[in-house]
Write a protein that holds these residues in place. Sequence first.
Motif, PDB file in Angstrom:
ATOM      1  N   THR A 295       0.831  -1.201   0.000  1.00  0.00           N
ATOM      2  CA  THR A 295       0.000   0.000   0.000  1.00  0.00           C
ATOM      3  C   THR A 295       0.865   1.250   0.000  1.00  0.00           C
ATOM      4  N   ALA A 296       1.945   1.200   0.740  1.00  0.00           N
ATOM      5  CA  ALA A 296       2.804   2.376   0.864  1.00  0.00           C
ATOM      6  C   ALA A 296       3.509   2.707  -0.440  1.00  0.00           C
ATOM      7  N   SER A 297       3.758   1.716  -1.275  1.00  0.00           N
ATOM      8  CA  SER A 297       4.581   1.927  -2.457  1.00  0.00           C
ATOM      9  C   SER A 297       3.992   2.966  -3.399  1.00  0.00           C
ATOM     10  N   VAL A 298       2.658   3.122  -3.406  1.00  0.00           N
ATOM     11  CA  VAL A 298       2.049   4.086  -4.320  1.00  0.00           C
ATOM     12  C   VAL A 298       2.384   5.512  -3.918  1.00  0.00           C
ATOM     13  N   ARG A 299       2.777   5.730  -2.684  1.00  0.00           N
ATOM     14  CA  ARG A 299       3.154   7.071  -2.227  1.00  0.00           C
ATOM     15  C   ARG A 299       4.621   7.147  -1.832  1.00  0.00           C
ATOM     16  N   LEU A 300       5.384   6.136  -2.185  1.00  0.00           N
ATOM     17  CA  LEU A 300       6.764   6.083  -1.712  1.00  0.00           C
ATOM     18  C   LEU A 300       7.567   7.296  -2.174  1.00  0.00           C
ATOM     19  N   SER A 301       7.347   7.756  -3.397  1.00  0.00           N
ATOM     20  CA  SER A 301       8.102   8.916  -3.875  1.00  0.00           C
ATOM     21  C   SER A 301       7.755  10.159  -3.069  1.00  0.00           C
ATOM     22  N   GLU A 302       6.489  10.295  -2.677  1.00  0.00           N
ATOM     23  CA  GLU A 302       6.092  11.429  -1.838  1.00  0.00           C
ATOM     24  C   GLU A 302       6.704  11.318  -0.452  1.00  0.00           C
ATOM     25  N   PHE A 303       6.724  10.096   0.092  1.00  0.00           N
ATOM     26  CA  PHE A 303       7.349   9.892   1.397  1.00  0.00           C
ATOM     27  C   PHE A 303       8.826  10.277   1.351  1.00  0.00           C
ATOM     28  N   ARG A 304       9.506   9.870   0.289  1.00  0.00           N
ATOM     29  CA  ARG A 304      10.938  10.175   0.170  1.00  0.00           C
ATOM     30  C   ARG A 304      11.178  11.668   0.002  1.00  0.00           C
ATOM     31  N   ALA A 305      10.309  12.325  -0.751  1.00  0.00           N
ATOM     32  CA  ALA A 305      10.438  13.775  -0.888  1.00  0.00           C
ATOM     33  C   ALA A 305      10.246  14.465   0.458  1.00  0.00           C
ATOM     34  N   PHE A 306       9.307  13.965   1.240  1.00  0.00           N
ATOM     35  CA  PHE A 306       9.106  14.514   2.576  1.00  0.00           C
ATOM     36  C   PHE A 306      10.350  14.321   3.426  1.00  0.00           C
ATOM     37  N   ARG A 307      10.941  13.134   3.360  1.00  0.00           N
ATOM     38  CA  ARG A 307      12.157  12.888   4.150  1.00  0.00           C
ATOM     39  C   ARG A 307      13.262  13.854   3.751  1.00  0.00           C
ATOM     40  N   ARG A 308      13.385  14.154   2.454  1.00  0.00           N
ATOM     41  CA  ARG A 308      14.426  15.094   2.022  1.00  0.00           C
ATOM     42  C   ARG A 308      14.176  16.497   2.571  1.00  0.00           C
ATOM     43  N   SER A 309      12.933  16.801   2.868  1.00  0.00           N
ATOM     44  CA  SER A 309      12.606  18.129   3.404  1.00  0.00           C
ATOM     45  C   SER A 309      12.843  18.234   4.900  1.00  0.00           C
ATOM     46  N   VAL A 310      13.047  17.092   5.566  1.00  0.00           N
ATOM     47  CA  VAL A 310      13.238  17.070   7.022  1.00  0.00           C
ATOM     48  C   VAL A 310      14.715  17.241   7.331  1.00  0.00           C
TER      49      VAL A 310
END
Length: 386
Positions: A295-310
Amino acid sequence: MSHAPRLATAFSIELPDEASARRAAELLTERGHTVVRVGPRTPGVPYPGSWWRVTGLDEGPYPSDDEHWWMAAEERFIAGAAGDLGGGYACTQADPETARRFLPEGETVADRTAAEVREARLAALCLERARVPAPRILHHLKVPEPDSVLTGGPIPLAGLDDVPWASLTHAYGTAEDVPEMLTRLAAGGEGWSAAMAAYFSAVVHQGTHYESTPPSIGFLVQIAKAPRLPARHRLDLLMGLAHMATDLCHPPLPYEIQTRQEIVRHLPGLLDVWPDVSGPSRAWLVVLAAHVPGTASVRLSEFRAFRRSVEGPSPALDLALAMCADDGDAVLDLTLDAASWHDEVPRELARPGALRDRQMEVLLHLARAEFSPRSEMGESETGEDR
């Protein structure tokens, strides 16, 4: 330089026979426990097949003043020894004088002072690594963004009357009052704290799940998804859902499994709030998403972008992302790294149960330390803030 801990730790090991109990008593004596006692679990009734109890008192000294770390190390040893011998253990802490006074009776195998056991105690603990410095957290994901309004008004709950609540139970009996609890949560406003307290007292009492817990999940998700919900309230619900899905018995009990299944089932819809929520809520959404890599894989790129912003280190986000990506090697590396500085991580990794469940427990501990503000659910539950 050694350190005398402020509190003594009393360990109680219960074992299936006298031979294993005496072996455990030898181990505790060798490790420098000041008082070691052994005897039948029911005093005066040493009959065939009865269980035996071994008690040991750890008064130190420790290799350094990092008391929590060394106490956790000793507890891991006790847990392993008890498991190897076919039993279990419990422990309590008190000042040394009180701990000695209330130590259970039994045949005394050893009774020494902390000074007398110093060499044995330090020799046993020198086999454990000292804590390495924890990562210095720079981000501000503990601090929820302020809401522009105190409340957005009541949230309608579709299907609330379709559940036969009166035929279900919670901690205090019939669950017929659960609709009122959920309606109060959906109303928001000044009653939020009381509504949260009522729900987490009855429907998830001290972490225990009941018949009414799984069918309540969909309504919590409805509330969490509502655009009118204040951000602070949404954050409380996301933290609560993460705890309910993760902090389970070993092995999980039937209602716990059903609760987790309900959270997983509703997760895709819950993730739809991602574009509209703040950083702290996003952090907890990534933690929840780690339960279901597919389920998470469909948003994985968004999750990674968020991590780069942290900014800076984030052990919790890094582990959650590795679990979302189902990257087993990265998950192993990150959990072992956390075990070098976080008290609870080695304990969780050593527990019985499925590996992924234990890794999720590790993630929950890291998330509590990094992301849990002083909320309606209380200060970070484990006191792990660093």
